[in-house]
Design a protein around this motif. Sequence first.
Motif, PDB file in Angstrom:
ATOM      1  N   THR A 265       0.854  -1.145  -0.078  1.00 44.09           N
ATOM      2  CA  THR A 265      -0.135  -0.057  -0.067  1.00 44.09           C
ATOM      3  C   THR A 265       0.837   1.237  -0.177  1.00 44.09           C
ATOM      4  N   CYS A 266       1.873   1.155   0.716  1.00 44.87           N
ATOM      5  CA  CYS A 266       3.006   2.231   0.835  1.00 44.87           C
ATOM      6  C   CYS A 266       3.360   2.721  -0.738  1.00 44.87           C
ATOM      7  N   ALA A 267       4.007   1.522  -1.128  1.00 47.30           N
ATOM      8  CA  ALA A 267       4.279   1.552  -2.691  1.00 47.30           C
ATOM      9  C   ALA A 267       3.296   2.250  -3.852  1.00 47.30           C
ATOM     10  N   VAL A 268       1.951   1.737  -3.584  1.00 44.92           N
ATOM     11  CA  VAL A 268       0.924   1.962  -4.450  1.00 44.92           C
ATOM     12  C   VAL A 268       0.256   3.172  -4.274  1.00 44.92           C
ATOM     13  N   GLY A 325       1.205 -10.141  -9.135  1.00 46.70           N
ATOM     14  CA  GLY A 325       0.513  -8.848  -9.053  1.00 46.70           C
ATOM     15  C   GLY A 325       1.518  -8.035  -8.610  1.00 46.70           C
ATOM     16  N   MET A 326       2.254  -8.144  -7.501  1.00 48.92           N
ATOM     17  CA  MET A 326       3.312  -7.146  -6.977  1.00 48.92           C
ATOM     18  C   MET A 326       4.451  -6.869  -7.986  1.00 48.92           C
ATOM     19  N   LEU A 327       5.019  -8.153  -8.670  1.00 49.17           N
ATOM     20  CA  LEU A 327       5.908  -7.918  -9.795  1.00 49.17           C
ATOM     21  C   LEU A 327       5.345  -7.227 -10.982  1.00 49.17           C
ATOM     22  N   SER A 328       4.043  -7.280 -11.272  1.00 48.71           N
ATOM     23  CA  SER A 328       3.424  -6.410 -12.362  1.00 48.71           C
ATOM     24  C   SER A 328       3.512  -4.941 -11.907  1.00 48.71           C
ATOM     25  N   PHE A 329       3.218  -4.551 -10.830  1.00 46.52           N
ATOM     26  CA  PHE A 329       3.261  -3.036 -10.307  1.00 46.52           C
ATOM     27  C   PHE A 329       4.580  -2.520 -10.258  1.00 46.52           C
ATOM     28  N   ALA A 330       5.598  -3.429  -9.847  1.00 44.90           N
ATOM     29  CA  ALA A 330       6.933  -2.832  -9.642  1.00 44.90           C
ATOM     30  C   ALA A 330       7.520  -2.837 -11.068  1.00 44.90           C
ATOM     31  N   ALA A 355      -1.784  -5.508 -11.124  1.00 45.03           N
ATOM     32  CA  ALA A 355      -1.544  -4.650 -10.063  1.00 45.03           C
ATOM     33  C   ALA A 355      -2.538  -4.707  -8.851  1.00 45.03           C
ATOM     34  N   ILE A 356      -3.822  -5.023  -9.227  1.00 36.45           N
ATOM     35  CA  ILE A 356      -4.972  -4.932  -8.319  1.00 36.45           C
ATOM     36  C   ILE A 356      -5.028  -6.444  -7.468  1.00 36.45           C
ATOM     37  N   ILE A 357      -4.409  -7.348  -7.960  1.00 34.60           N
ATOM     38  CA  ILE A 357      -4.500  -8.492  -7.510  1.00 34.60           C
ATOM     39  C   ILE A 357      -4.260  -8.837  -6.001  1.00 34.60           C
ATOM     40  N   PRO A 358      -2.892  -8.349  -5.475  1.00 34.69           N
ATOM     41  CA  PRO A 358      -2.481  -8.627  -4.414  1.00 34.69           C
ATOM     42  C   PRO A 358      -3.484  -8.019  -3.225  1.00 34.69           C
ATOM     43  N   LEU A 359      -4.196  -6.892  -3.071  1.00 38.07           N
ATOM     44  CA  LEU A 359      -4.644  -6.425  -1.867  1.00 38.07           C
ATOM     45  C   LEU A 359      -5.856  -7.437  -1.572  1.00 38.07           C
ATOM     46  N   PRO A 360      -6.937  -7.289  -2.624  1.00 39.34           N
ATOM     47  CA  PRO A 360      -8.089  -8.358  -2.389  1.00 39.34           C
ATOM     48  C   PRO A 360      -7.666  -9.663  -1.872  1.00 39.34           C
ATOM     49  N   THR A 361      -6.526 -10.190  -2.482  1.00 38.73           N
ATOM     50  CA  THR A 361      -6.221 -11.684  -2.319  1.00 38.73           C
ATOM     51  C   THR A 361      -5.747 -11.941  -0.809  1.00 38.73           C
ATOM     52  N   ILE A 362      -4.769 -10.788  -0.434  1.00 38.97           N
ATOM     53  CA  ILE A 362      -4.471 -10.621   0.797  1.00 38.97           C
ATOM     54  C   ILE A 362      -5.516 -10.658   1.850  1.00 38.97           C
ATOM     55  N   ARG A 363      -6.878  -9.794   1.379  1.00 42.19           N
ATOM     56  CA  ARG A 363      -7.850  -9.765   2.355  1.00 42.19           C
ATOM     57  C   ARG A 363      -8.501 -11.028   2.334  1.00 42.19           C
ATOM     58  N   SER A 364      -8.449 -11.810   1.316  1.00 43.61           N
ATOM     59  CA  SER A 364      -9.171 -13.250   1.106  1.00 43.61           C
ATOM     60  C   SER A 364      -8.390 -14.114   2.149  1.00 43.61           C
ATOM     61  N   ALA A 416       9.136   3.596  -5.144  1.00 44.90           N
ATOM     62  CA  ALA A 416       7.993   2.649  -4.891  1.00 44.90           C
ATOM     63  C   ALA A 416       8.240   1.141  -5.619  1.00 44.90           C
ATOM     64  N   SER A 417       8.800   1.152  -6.546  1.00 46.05           N
ATOM     65  CA  SER A 417       9.200  -0.161  -7.061  1.00 46.05           C
ATOM     66  C   SER A 417      10.115  -0.991  -6.093  1.00 46.05           C
ATOM     67  N   PHE A 418      10.935  -0.473  -5.228  1.00 49.13           N
ATOM     68  CA  PHE A 418      11.839  -0.999  -4.252  1.00 49.13           C
ATOM     69  C   PHE A 418      10.909  -1.556  -3.228  1.00 49.13           C
TER      70      PHE A 418
END
Length: 444
Positions: A265-268, A325-330, A355-364, A416-418
């Motif tokens: 979230t900090c990065a995005v 998803g994280m690799l896609s955003f980075a 890039a949207i995949i990580p957060l809803p999947t983490i919530r799941s 942000a990528s880092f």
Amino acid sequence: MVLPILCQGAFTVLRQIEPVLVLEQLGSTFFDTALQMVVRDRCVNATYPDTHLSSDDSQQKAMSDFFMTYNLIIRLVPILPALLLARLSDRRGWRRAPIAVPLSGYLLSRLVLLLVVLLRLPLSWMFGAAVLYGLSGGFCAYWPGVMTLASLRSTAADRSKTMMRVELLYGMAGLVGSLVSGHLFLLYSSSLGNGTILLIVSSVLHLLSLIHSIVLLQVKQVSSKEPEENGTLDPLASSDVPAEAPAQINLVNVVMLGAAAALYTCAVAGALGILGVFVLKEPLSWTATQVGYGNAYGCMIFFTSFLGVMVFRRCFSDVTLILIGMLSFASGIYFMSFVTATYMFYLARSLNLFAIIPLPTIRSLLSQQVPASSCGTTLTSLQLALKFAGLVYIPTFTKLYQATLDWYPGLVFVFASFLTVLAMVPISVVGWRSAPRRQYERIL
């Protein structure tokens, strides 16, 4: 016979969370475009005599300072109200409260910006609007409330897909709203300025979503246990989480998932917060219409992320989906640091397909690490942790951007990528902990 069945089906759809979500997101995209352009117009004559900045850099500094203060308010003020609403939802069963109450704050904040435009009030009034928004719980209470309802009406096996479907609808509404918002902003009459009609429509949409959440929204819980899907190719695909909610909290996984969500979230949020200001400066210098198109293109990522979940979930585990998803955003945000033309912006955003995949999947995953009775509080606690992270990343990204305006304004995107790569570490730990342990027997 057909007509009553269709009417009954339509009424069933109206009682779901989706209509509320669409109305709210349409209104919010209109508001975001209007706020961005109003702030740009009000900061056009900003000067900083002691810093010897050019007029363009002075405008960028004034805009980034405003959004830094505004974003800090809307992230810090909702913390206590959101927690109270979550406890009310879990303890008393008032599942609609975390949705209806924040929507009232949404409506009030939109009306304040409308007054700022109509009455030529100082831009500082928007800080008061941010406080009103925060006292109602804001997005910090609203989004966990939406996700809680989505979790309750789905089984554990389908929870990731259900949450991603909600994200898809959210993104598609944002896509439509963004495409229209730039054109609506330019509509005005002799007595109305730019943005007035856009803000009126936004307020009406929020009013309708508030009424819908109070009158029509239905809370439904599904607790059936479904068999696992066959044919998974990833050995982690069926072993990330238990099929049903556990009786106790898996504390280590909860902490690891929370840490990954906070870093991502900090990065995005940090990068996208600067991106809204970055596209208004030279050499891009976007207009209101281009801002709307850019936001719409960003909303397309919701659709591509949903397709990615539908395709990859049969072959990969939830942990692997998060890493993809994280690799896609980075990769996409790293390329954004070299953007000097509009077509390069769209190329960079096209790398953020998942890039949207990580957060809803983490919530799941997180919702399946705790008992069902604590689901709402847990998801809200995660949202609160992400808000606390705003204390760090908002001023950090803002000051880094201001310090590098003259020589490398895209450095914030490299940073942000880092952070995104760093967020992949705790997710990998969760995957390692969830991996099946094969036991071998000695053959005599």
